[in-house]
Motif scaffolding. Structure first.
Motif, PDB file in Angstrom:
ATOM      1  N   LEU A   1       0.837  -1.208   0.000  1.00  0.00           N
ATOM      2  CA  LEU A   1       0.000   0.000   0.000  1.00  0.00           C
ATOM      3  C   LEU A   1       0.867   1.252   0.000  1.00  0.00           C
ATOM      4  O   LEU A   1       0.569   2.239  -0.673  1.00  0.00           O
ATOM      5  CB  LEU A   1      -0.928   0.007   1.218  1.00  0.00           C
TER       6      LEU A   1
ATOM      7  N   LEU B   1       2.132   1.751  -3.424  1.00  0.00           N
ATOM      8  CA  LEU B   1       1.075   2.303  -4.277  1.00  0.00           C
ATOM      9  C   LEU B   1       0.994   3.818  -4.116  1.00  0.00           C
ATOM     10  O   LEU B   1       0.788   4.555  -5.080  1.00  0.00           O
ATOM     11  CB  LEU B   1      -0.271   1.663  -3.919  1.00  0.00           C
TER      12      LEU B   1
ATOM     13  N   ILE C   1       3.762  -0.524  -8.843  1.00  0.00           N
ATOM     14  CA  ILE C   1       2.600  -1.385  -8.598  1.00  0.00           C
ATOM     15  C   ILE C   1       1.951  -1.778  -9.929  1.00  0.00           C
ATOM     16  O   ILE C   1       1.613  -2.950 -10.151  1.00  0.00           O
ATOM     17  CB  ILE C   1       1.576  -0.666  -7.690  1.00  0.00           C
TER      18      ILE C   1
ATOM     19  N   GLU D   1       1.656  -5.615 -11.069  1.00  0.00           N
ATOM     20  CA  GLU D   1       0.306  -6.150 -11.231  1.00  0.00           C
ATOM     21  C   GLU D   1      -0.007  -6.453 -12.691  1.00  0.00           C
ATOM     22  O   GLU D   1      -1.054  -7.017 -13.012  1.00  0.00           O
ATOM     23  CB  GLU D   1      -0.737  -5.150 -10.682  1.00  0.00           C
TER      24      GLU D   1
ATOM     25  N   LEU E   1      -5.551  -3.687  -3.090  1.00  0.00           N
ATOM     26  CA  LEU E   1      -4.719  -2.487  -3.042  1.00  0.00           C
ATOM     27  C   LEU E   1      -5.448  -1.266  -2.477  1.00  0.00           C
ATOM     28  O   LEU E   1      -4.827  -0.392  -1.882  1.00  0.00           O
ATOM     29  CB  LEU E   1      -4.182  -2.166  -4.440  1.00  0.00           C
TER      30      LEU E   1
ATOM     31  N   ILE F   1      -7.016   2.030  -9.911  1.00  0.00           N
ATOM     32  CA  ILE F   1      -5.618   1.609  -9.996  1.00  0.00           C
ATOM     33  C   ILE F   1      -5.062   2.105 -11.325  1.00  0.00           C
ATOM     34  O   ILE F   1      -5.621   1.817 -12.385  1.00  0.00           O
ATOM     35  CB  ILE F   1      -5.481   0.071  -9.930  1.00  0.00           C
TER      36      ILE F   1
END
Lengths: 334, 474
Positions: free
Chosen positions: B246, B249, B256, B260, B299, B307
């Motif tokens: 986190l 992020l 991230i 991902e 997330l 995101i």
């Protein structure tokens, strides 16, 4: 104020390098003279004489490198690429000799291979340190904030000579340490070996001292110009004192005196180097104050250094004290 | 000039990755082992049960070999900043340098200074001073981890500095520099990873010897202790890892996006890409197996959280996605396997057959190296994810390089590869050999396997004359 801090730091870094040279010097020296002691039993005693302390001795090298990056980052950024190959070869050599301490006990088949690694690693590391030093004394080509020379600049007759001098010097430190820390046959042979090594080292120091002033006018001025010559002449005088103390100690079978005298030779040679360099960190190109990190960096680390270095010296001294005296091959440490 | 088609920058990056990966394996193990030794020694002094002393002596030797390899590979690191990354050293040295300087002054000297006494000095200094020495070594490894993760974290989330006319980072606030935004998470995550690495290595050794002799007292103790660590620390580590994610992020969203496998921004709910092959050229993750909205849930802790995808950043500011994508999955996968082993051990313990569940022991042996793999995988995730920067957002990797030519870097790289594989390959073999010894060393065994100095008193000559191979395998 900023200038003062950078000069204090120059002193601390110089101290770290000197501490490394004298402490790891005898460690490496023991490896260098390994071929003169062929019995496994002898080699066990020799490595045991430094096993409890070698880690700490080598940490001074990390302080020298890490400290240089912290407080003289520009000097670090120029010197390391300039001395690329000698530094890499030194690091690789230190790997071989460092692991040999442990590895030679882990095997029967290959222990002689690790003994060989201990010898070659110690010898090449010493040689490369000397070469790096000589290359620095000769001077480094700089453009802006970067090294601007070629990849073989470091290898010259002069740097080869300083390389051999450090090799021989460490060997002398090694045998005088063995003369101090061992007994019987190993001690006798070490003391015997110390004589030709002393002669060689003094000859090499002499040759380098004569050669150095002619490399750079700045050095010449320092050593032969007035009034600096008055002060710098103390160095050769004290060298003569140490040399005679060394010889006297060896002739009369003293244990401690030859080792201390050999250390004295290193300290004085180092001081001589300081006289040549000052106030430069890279001769003729970069001064101590120009190379210094911002004041906030110097201050921050200085607080720690002032508090921690005395503590480090204290517990390092304690460790030496715990393992004081002659190494007894029959004594159990457990 | 190139070297086998590679530019100096790529060669220097490979060299750093190679040398630092090899280096990190050893401290990742010795950090945990040093603490383990301190605990074992304390238990011996407290309970005076011989088994703990035997275990201390057993792991001490393994620690000594590991530590030596960590030291020599670490010296390389302290010079590599200068040889290959001199522009970085010139500019970031004033910030990074003092942090590493403190690491040397507070940790390296402490470890090295007391190591001799911890390894060889018990009889010379007595139990109390010896315990202090062992503790100092353990504390030293933890202090070292703290400083180096502070320095590393600052490269990810730089804070507390200004930049002068030469491009030099000038420290303004050391508190902010050390406690930069990612430091607390990275340090906790790294130290726990080191503990877990040791726990699974110790657990595997214990399990191995239990499979041979399940009555062995020492093997039981080490297996039990390791499984407690696995059961307790793994869940905490997964929780901390989530927090670290986190934090990433918030400060490094591009990283991230890369790990991902997201190229597109998902405004209302990102899927979790379980598997796939990110393709930076085509800007898409091929063969993606996705779970809708789960990515956002993890997330953002909400199903429809936004995101960002890699397309949000210009191409020259994106990290390469493939490597972090893969290594991240390796790390997380191993983390959950570790959790599984931990839970299984709790179940077996509750059932009263922790020392009799052979399949648990076999799995524990198989998981012996899992910590090392997970640590390296996690590190690649975060460091490759930092690209194309060395100091995130401020100094590009391409501008950090030394004025070195590709052949020079290439040659030194080949030297390092050859030397590391030979030296550390053999070293790891010796470690495995030491771990194969049953943890009940007879006096005759000890003399061969104890290491420097211990020859003394156990007569070096005898060790030499001992028949080859007579010291293990029986």
């Amino acid at each position: 104020m900023a200038i003062d801090l950078s000069f204090i730091w120059a002193g601390i870094i110089a101290f770290a390098v000197l501490a490394y040279v004298v402490l790891d010097g005898f460690d490496l020296g023991i490896g260098i003279v390994f071929p003169f002691f062929r019995q496994r039993r002898d080699r066990d005693v020799m490595t045991n004489s430094i096993a409890p302390v070698w880690d700490g001795n080598e940490t001074w090298l990390v302080l020298g490198g890490g400290g240089l990056m912290a407080v003289f980052p520009l000097a670090y950024a120029i010197i390391m690429p300039a001395l690329y190959m000698p530094i890499i070869l030194m690091l690789v050599s230190l790997i071989f000799r460092g692991v040999a301490f442990e590895f030679r006990w882990r095997t029967h088949h290959e222990s002689h291979l690790w003994d060989f690694g201990f010898w070659i690693g110690s010898s090449v590391a010493a040689l490369m340190q000397g070469i790096a030093l000589g290359a620095l004394v000769q001077g480094i080509a700089v453009e802006g904030r970067r090294y601007a020379g070629g990849w073989w600049d470091w290898l010259t007759p002069f740097s080869a000579l300083t390389g051999v001098a450090v090799l021989v010097g460490y060997a002398l430190l090694g045998v005088t340490w063995l003369n101090l820390k061992t007994s019987g046959d190993i001690q006798a042979r070490s003391a015997k070996l110390a004589r030709p090594l002393s002669v060689c080292l003094l000859a090499l120091i002499g040759a380098i001292s004569v050669w150095t002033p002619f490399i750079n006018e700045m050095y010449f001025e320092r050593w032969f110009g007035w009034p600096t010559a008055f002060f710098s002449s103390f160095v050769p005088l004290l060298l003569a004192v140490c040399a005679s103390a060394l010889w006297h100690g060896l002739i009369h079978g003293k244990h401690l005196q030859p080792f201390l005298a050999a250390l004295g030779l290193f300290v004085l040679s180092f001081a001589g180097l300081g006289i040549s360099f000052y106030p430069y960190i890279i001769p003729g190109v970069l001064t101590i104050s120009d190379a210094a990190a911002p004041e906030s960096s110097l201050k921050f680390l200085l607080v720690g250094a002032v508090v921690l270095l005395p503590m480090i010296l204290a517990y390092t001294g304690y460790a030496y004290w715990v393992f004081r005296g002659k190494v007894d091959p029959e004594e159990g440490y457990h | 000039m190139t070297f086998f088609g590679l530019e100096a920058e790529m060669l220097a990056r490979i060299q750093f990755a190679f040398t630092v990966s090899f280096h990190f394996i050893f401290p990742a193990f010795s950090i945990g082992t040093a603490s383990y030794l301190a605990v074992l020694n304390a238990l011996w002094l407290w309970k005076r049960e011989e088994a703990y002393l035997k275990l201390f002596e057993y792991w001490k030797t393994i620690f000594a070999v590991t530590f030596a390899m960590g030291v020599v590979s670490g010296i390389v690191m302290s010079y590599q900043f200068g040889t290959n990354w001199s522009a970085f050293s010139d500019k970031a040295g004033p910030v990074i340098g003092p942090l590493m300087g403190y690491e040397v002054l507070t940790a390296f000297f402490l470890e090295a200074g007391f190591l001799g006494i911890a390894l060889f000095g018990r009889k010379r200094v007595g139990d109390t001073a010896h315990m202090v020495a062992v503790a100092m070594v353990a504390i030293g490894t933890l202090i070292s981890a703290t400083w180096i993760t502070a320095a590393n974290s600052w490269m990810h989330t730089p804070a507390g500095f200004s930049i002068d006319a030469n491009g030099v980072f000038v420290p303004e606030d050391w508190w902010q520099i050390i406690f930069n935004p990612s430091f607390p998470y990275r340090m906790t995550h790294t130290v726990m990873a080191a503990f877990l690495t040791t726990a699974f290595a110790v657990g595997a050794v214990g399990a191995w010897h239990l499979l041979k002799d399940r009555t062995n007292r020492q093997a039981r103790i080490m297996f039990s202790m390791a499984m407690w660590m696995a059961a307790i620390v793994t869940p905490i580590q997964i929780f901390v890892g989530d927090l670290h994610g986190l934090n990433t992020l918030e400060h490094q969203p591009a990283k991230i996006a890369a790990l991902e496998g997201h190229y597109e921004t998902h405004k209302d709910g990102a899927p979790l890409v379980l598997f796939g092959i990110p393709d930076d050229e085509a800007e898409t993750t091929r063969y993606a197996v996705e779970v809708p909205n789960l990515g956002s849930l993890i997330l953002r802790h909400e199903l429809n959280g936004e995101i960002k995808g890699l397309k949000e950043w210009p191409r020259d500011q994106r990290p390469p996605a493939l490597m972090p994508f893969i290594t991240f999955r390796i790390m997380v996968g191993l983390g959950f396997l570790m959790l599984g082993v931990g839970l299984w051990s709790l179940w077996a313990r509750w059932k009263g057959n922790l020392y009799d569940t052979h399949w648990l022991h076999r799995v524990a042996v198989a998981m012996g190296g899992s910590g090392f793999v997970a640590v390296l995988a996690g590190w690649y995730t975060t460091e490759v994810g930092r690209q194309p920067w060395t100091v995130y957002g401020h100094l590009r990797t391409a501008d950090s390089l030394s004025p070195v030519s590709a052949p020079a870097v290439g040659t030194s790289l080949l030297i390092f590869i050859a030397v590391y594989f030979v030296v550390f390959g053999v070293g790891v073999y010796y470690l495995l050999k030491l771990m194969r010894r049953p943890p009940t060393p007879l006096d005759t065994d000890r003399k061969l396997d104890a290491g420097p100095i211990r020859t003394t008193g156990i007569t070096p000559g005898a060790a030499q004359d001992h028949p080859v191979g007579g010291h293990h395998g029986h």
